[in-house]
Design an enzyme around this catalytic site. Structure first.
Site, PDB file in Angstrom:
ATOM      1  N   CYS A   1       4.741  -3.889  13.848  1.00 49.76           N
ATOM      2  CA  CYS A   1       5.680  -3.638  12.751  1.00 49.76           C
ATOM      3  C   CYS A   1       7.102  -3.971  13.166  1.00 49.76           C
ATOM      4  CB  CYS A   1       5.554  -2.201  12.281  1.00 49.76           C
ATOM      5  SG  CYS A   1       5.604  -1.017  13.619  1.00 49.76           S
TER       6      CYS A   1
ATOM      7  N   GLU B   1       5.503   4.536   7.128  1.00 53.80           N
ATOM      8  CA  GLU B   1       6.012   3.530   8.071  1.00 53.80           C
ATOM      9  C   GLU B   1       5.431   2.198   7.634  1.00 53.80           C
ATOM     10  OE1 GLU B   1       8.190   4.141  10.227  1.00 53.80           O
ATOM     11  OE2 GLU B   1       7.993   6.244  10.799  1.00 53.80           O
TER      12      GLU B   1
ATOM     13  N   THR C   1       0.841  -1.206   0.000  1.00 52.06           N
ATOM     14  CA  THR C   1       0.000   0.000   0.000  1.00 52.06           C
ATOM     15  C   THR C   1       0.874   1.253   0.000  1.00 52.06           C
ATOM     16  OG1 THR C   1      -1.701  -1.230   1.182  1.00 52.06           O
ATOM     17  CG2 THR C   1      -1.922   1.154   1.167  1.00 52.06           C
TER      18      THR C   1
HETATM   19  P1  NAD Z   1      -2.685  -2.096   4.733  1.00 49.50           P
HETATM   20  O1  NAD Z   1      -1.614  -1.473   3.934  1.00 49.50           O
HETATM   21  O2  NAD Z   1      -3.509  -3.146   4.108  1.00 49.50           O
HETATM   22  O3  NAD Z   1      -3.728  -0.999   5.238  1.00 49.50           O
HETATM   23  C1  NAD Z   1      -3.305   0.154   5.906  1.00 49.50           C
HETATM   24  C2  NAD Z   1      -4.246   1.302   5.593  1.00 49.50           C
HETATM   25  O4  NAD Z   1      -4.174   1.624   4.211  1.00 49.50           O
HETATM   26  C3  NAD Z   1      -5.724   1.009   5.868  1.00 49.50           C
HETATM   27  O5  NAD Z   1      -6.278   2.152   6.476  1.00 49.50           O
HETATM   28  C4  NAD Z   1      -6.301   0.802   4.480  1.00 49.50           C
HETATM   29  O6  NAD Z   1      -7.667   1.112   4.395  1.00 49.50           O
HETATM   30  C5  NAD Z   1      -5.489   1.778   3.661  1.00 49.50           C
HETATM   31  N1  NAD Z   1      -5.449   1.505   2.228  1.00 49.50           N
HETATM   32  C6  NAD Z   1      -5.815   0.375   1.569  1.00 49.50           C
HETATM   33  N2  NAD Z   1      -5.611   0.509   0.231  1.00 49.50           N
HETATM   34  C7  NAD Z   1      -5.095   1.747   0.043  1.00 49.50           C
HETATM   35  C8  NAD Z   1      -4.643   2.472  -1.086  1.00 49.50           C
HETATM   36  N3  NAD Z   1      -4.676   1.947  -2.313  1.00 49.50           N
HETATM   37  N4  NAD Z   1      -4.155   3.714  -0.910  1.00 49.50           N
HETATM   38  C9  NAD Z   1      -4.090   4.260   0.324  1.00 49.50           C
HETATM   39  N5  NAD Z   1      -4.504   3.618   1.444  1.00 49.50           N
HETATM   40  C10 NAD Z   1      -4.993   2.383   1.314  1.00 49.50           C
HETATM   41  O7  NAD Z   1      -1.950  -2.599   6.047  1.00 49.50           O
HETATM   42  P2  NAD Z   1      -2.600  -3.345   7.290  1.00 49.50           P
HETATM   43  O8  NAD Z   1      -3.017  -4.719   6.844  1.00 49.50           O
HETATM   44  O9  NAD Z   1      -3.624  -2.470   7.906  1.00 49.50           O
HETATM   45  O10 NAD Z   1      -1.358  -3.422   8.306  1.00 49.50           O
HETATM   46  C11 NAD Z   1      -0.441  -4.494   8.301  1.00 49.50           C
HETATM   47  C12 NAD Z   1       0.889  -4.078   7.710  1.00 49.50           C
HETATM   48  O11 NAD Z   1       1.286  -2.808   8.195  1.00 49.50           O
HETATM   49  C13 NAD Z   1       2.036  -4.984   8.040  1.00 49.50           C
HETATM   50  O12 NAD Z   1       2.770  -5.230   6.869  1.00 49.50           O
HETATM   51  C14 NAD Z   1       2.891  -4.222   9.010  1.00 49.50           C
HETATM   52  O13 NAD Z   1       4.247  -4.534   9.022  1.00 49.50           O
HETATM   53  C15 NAD Z   1       2.638  -2.821   8.628  1.00 49.50           C
HETATM   54  N6  NAD Z   1       2.772  -1.925   9.766  1.00 49.50           N
HETATM   55  C16 NAD Z   1       3.863  -1.126   9.835  1.00 49.50           C
HETATM   56  C17 NAD Z   1       4.043  -0.287  10.889  1.00 49.50           C
HETATM   57  C18 NAD Z   1       5.231   0.623  10.969  1.00 49.50           C
HETATM   58  O14 NAD Z   1       5.258   1.546  11.747  1.00 49.50           O
HETATM   59  N7  NAD Z   1       6.245   0.412  10.167  1.00 49.50           N
HETATM   60  C19 NAD Z   1       3.098  -0.250  11.912  1.00 49.50           C
HETATM   61  C20 NAD Z   1       1.990  -1.075  11.807  1.00 49.50           C
HETATM   62  C21 NAD Z   1       1.828  -1.896  10.724  1.00 49.50           C
END
Ligand code: NAD
Length: 466
Positions: free
Chosen positions: A278, A244, A226
């Protein structure tokens, strides 16, 4: 309770709603299924509020941020209950009450930070000052693993520096954010903080935010896939970005470590929030001299951890958050079982539960080692020489965190310096704090959050030459 979006300081009615599951079973509630028109209204409200919010004296914005911190503290238990209902994590242990403690700590610390004018030169040739100016509307897109704490990580530095915000939580955990934003609007001027939610099916509000001409910056926490899409769609409007993203953090246990002393730290480094963190420890490299002793001590500690529904005060770990995540962990564990030795767990439980799992006998190239599992399944890799372990740890597109475990701190520091990651810990893993910048290198992200460096990411520089 009926959860509403907040736009321009008021509840915004939605024509449709979607179900939000409780990972332990049943429904947590329903959230508004916002539209692109709702997003436009939220961006307009934030743009209008920016005119006066950005002009407030810095001390006044600081007092607003302190009021936000107090509001979070006052409603901590209510929000913890909501997090448990929609996210699944237990109230206790390092669960939702712990998350609320973090939210409060981050809010309080960020309220107290500032970016004063820096005088770069002041002499007969002139005075040169570096000013930090707010950007405008910040779009915040959050994931489902720490819904309230990550919302606070995004909202507070944006507001503190004079920006206004439109936040969009994950469709899997929207309720606690909707409530948080409604509560914070009791103490903030109208339009400064807005919240929209959607199910990501009919319309993808996150995608629309990343391309929206009225939004000047996106702060995103979520998956690498994403994050890449956001970066591409933000390019035509030259948005500022803080991304992040995922990690596949390695820990290296040196031969002089004490297995009993490090077992608890290793466990929580890997299994905090069921591994759905994460910067959790996701691959453990252990020297052959102490490999078996470390595995035994770790499995022994893990065996004593009660797993159950998050609302049960005795639970220390809960279910996984969603079926997709559960299926991913099940797939990776099934493939690891074929080659490795299962030291603990290894089986899916009822519903979204999954036994805490430790599997030894794996190596780089195995799926559980190479892929980010984001779940309660830790691969252990035996190594012979430290060079080999450092190379294997760095052999990843990700670079969020890493750790070194040893009784010799100076030696651990030398190994730590060679790890390709944004944060590195010695004899612990994943311990972040609000006054220290946090971010990934390589594919794990762009920019940092927290501390003065994190605050600066919500500003543009203007240099004044007089
Ligand atoms: P995701 O990327 O599926 O979703 C995150 C957010 O993005 C949601 O709000 C979703 O609705 C939105 N989204 C979906 N499609 C989009 C698009 N095309 N454009 C913009 N936004 C969009 O991630 P997830 O499943 O919610 O979280 C899990 C992942 O996040 C894991 O890979 C984890 O490592 C990572 N993560 C990283 C951190 C960090 O600080 N580095 C923290 C938490 C989670």
């Amino acid at each position: 309770m009926a959860f509403e979006m907040t736009i321009g300081g008021a509840p915004a009615p939605a024509a449709a709603r979607f179900d939000v599951a409780n990972p332990a079973g049943g429904l947590a509630g329903q959230a508004p299924n916002g539209t692109l028109a709702d997003l436009d209204r939220a961006v307009t409200a934030a743009q209008e509020a920016f005119a006066s919010w950005s002009q407030l004296p810095d001390g006044e914005r600081q007092r607003y941020c302190e009021a936000v911190t107090a509001k979070i503290a006052d409603h901590s238990e209510e929000l913890a209950q909501l997090i448990t209902a929609e996210q699944g994590k237990p109230l206790n242990g390092l669960g939702s009450r712990f998350e609320m403690g973090g939210a409060q700590a981050w809010a309080g610390c960020t309220a107290g930070l500032s970016l004063p004018v820096k005088v770069l030169q002041d002499n007969a040739e002139g005075r040169v000052e570096l000013h930090r100016k707010p950007l405008g509307v910040v779009g915040s897109i959050t994931p489902w693993n720490y819904p309230v704490m990550i919302a606070v990580w995004h909202i507070l530095p944006a507001l503190r520096t004079g920006n206004t915000v439109v936040i969009k939580p994950s469709p899997l955990t929207p309720l606690s954010t909707l409530r948080l934003v409604a509560l914070l609007n009791d103490v903030l001027p109208a339009g400064v903080l807005n919240c929209v939610t959607g199910d990501d099916r009919s319309e993808n509000l996150g995608a629309a935010m990343s391309a929206h001409p009225g939004i000047r910056k996106i702060v995103f926490t979520g998956s690498c896939a994403t994050g890449e899409k956001i970066m591409a769609s933000a390019a035509p409007t030259m948005k500022r970005l803080t991304l992040e993203m995922g990690g596949n953090d390695a820990g290296i246990v040196l031969p002089d470590a004490d297995p009993q002393a490090i077992a608890e730290g290793l466990f929580w480094g890997a299994f905090i929030n069921n591994g759905q963190t994460c910067a959790a420890l996701k691959r453990l490299y252990v020297h052959e001299d102490i490999h078996d002793a470390v595995c035994a001590a770790l499995a022994e500690f893990a065996r004593g951890i009660p797993v159950g529904p998050g609302s049960d005060e005795n639970s220390i770990l809960g279910p996984l958050q969603n079926p997709m995540q559960h299926a991913k962990v099940a797939r990776l564990v099934a493939s690891a079982r074929e080659k490795g030795q299962v030291l603990l767990g290894g089986n899916p439980g009822e519903g979204l539960f999954f036994e805490p799992t430790i599997i030894a006998g794996l190596a780089n190239g195995d799926a559980l080692v190479d892929e980010e599992q984001f779940g309660p399944a830790l691969p252990v890799i035996k190594y012979r020489d430290v060079e080999e372990a450092v190379a294997a740890a760095n052999d990843s597109p990700n670079g969020l965190g890493g750790s070194v475990w040893s009784s010799d701190i100076a030696r651990a520091r030398r190994v730590a310096a060679r790890l390709e990651c944004g944060s590195v810990w010695i004899n612990k893993h994943g311990a972040i704090q609000p006054n220290a910048p946090f971010g990934g290198v390589k594919s794990s992200g762009l920019g940092v959050e927290f501390g003065e460096e994190g605050l600066a990411e919500y500003t543009d520089i203007q240099v004044v030459f007089a």
